[in-house]
Enzyme design. Structure first.
Site, PDB file in Angstrom:
ATOM      1  N   GLY A 112      -4.224  -5.872   6.775  1.00  0.00           N
ATOM      2  CA  GLY A 112      -4.035  -6.941   5.794  1.00  0.00           C
ATOM      3  C   GLY A 112      -2.730  -6.811   5.034  1.00  0.00           C
ATOM      4  N   CYS A 113      -2.410  -5.583   4.653  1.00  0.00           N
ATOM      5  CA  CYS A 113      -1.183  -5.347   3.882  1.00  0.00           C
ATOM      6  C   CYS A 113       0.061  -5.635   4.723  1.00  0.00           C
ATOM      7  CB  CYS A 113      -1.166  -3.915   3.352  1.00  0.00           C
ATOM      8  SG  CYS A 113      -2.547  -3.595   2.215  1.00  0.00           S
ATOM      9  N   THR A 114      -0.012  -5.341   6.004  1.00  0.00           N
ATOM     10  CA  THR A 114       1.109  -5.628   6.903  1.00  0.00           C
ATOM     11  C   THR A 114       1.292  -7.137   7.049  1.00  0.00           C
ATOM     12  OG1 THR A 114       0.810  -3.546   8.079  1.00  0.00           O
ATOM     13  CG2 THR A 114       1.990  -5.297   9.247  1.00  0.00           C
TER      14      THR A 114
END
Length: 156
Positions: free
Chosen positions: A44-46
């Site tokens: 998700g952060c990527t």
């Protein structure tokens, strides 16, 4: 102090991936997007970081600055920036003091359980230093950067 739209954003100074101090005050007179995320190089952060990267040219043409904040250290940030060619600073908040000030650290539900951790959220600070918009809990990391860009494009 809770983040409130229309109120002054809490000032902060954190280290970037190179160990250089970065302060909110460094960007006075500019729109600043501060997004808080749980961990470098996770799915998700990527997606969220790459979304801001992909919108970078448009954001900078609008005079906006993007700052990503997590508890990860400088070495982790350096790898994440290099791997995905991120053009904006990632800041380290290891003691989570800035996250706490901005409402990005606290209770959340993960896989059906209540846990304490980083709450994926974003704050748009206007050129006057006041909070223009606070996305308290980002539900969809992949589409959130486009939502932020749309809000900036709609500003008065």
């Amino acid at each position: 102090m809770a983040i409130q739209e229309g109120k002054a954003a809490p000032l902060f100074t954190l280290n970037d991936a190179a160990g250089k101090k970065v302060s909110l005050e460094d960007f006075a007179g500019k729109d600043v997007i501060v997004y808080f995320y749980p961990k470098d190089d996770t799915p998700g952060c990527t997606k969220e970081a790459c979304g801001f990267r992909d919108d970078w040219k448009t954001l900078t043409k609008m005079g906006a600055i993007v700052l990503g904040v997590s508890a990860d250290d400088a070495a982790s940030h350096q790898k994440f920036i290099a791997k995905y060619k991120l053009p904006f600073p990632l800041l380290s908040d290891p003691d989570r003091k800035v996250m706490t000030k901005y409402g990005a650290w606290g209770e959340k539900v993960m896989y059906g359980k209540k846990v304490i951790g980083v709450i994926r959220s974003t704050v748009w600070i206007g050129s006057d230093g006041k909070v223009r918009k606070h996305w308290k809990r980002v539900r969809e990391a992949a589409t959130h950067p486009a939502e932020v860009l749309a809000a900036l494009q709609a500003k008065d």
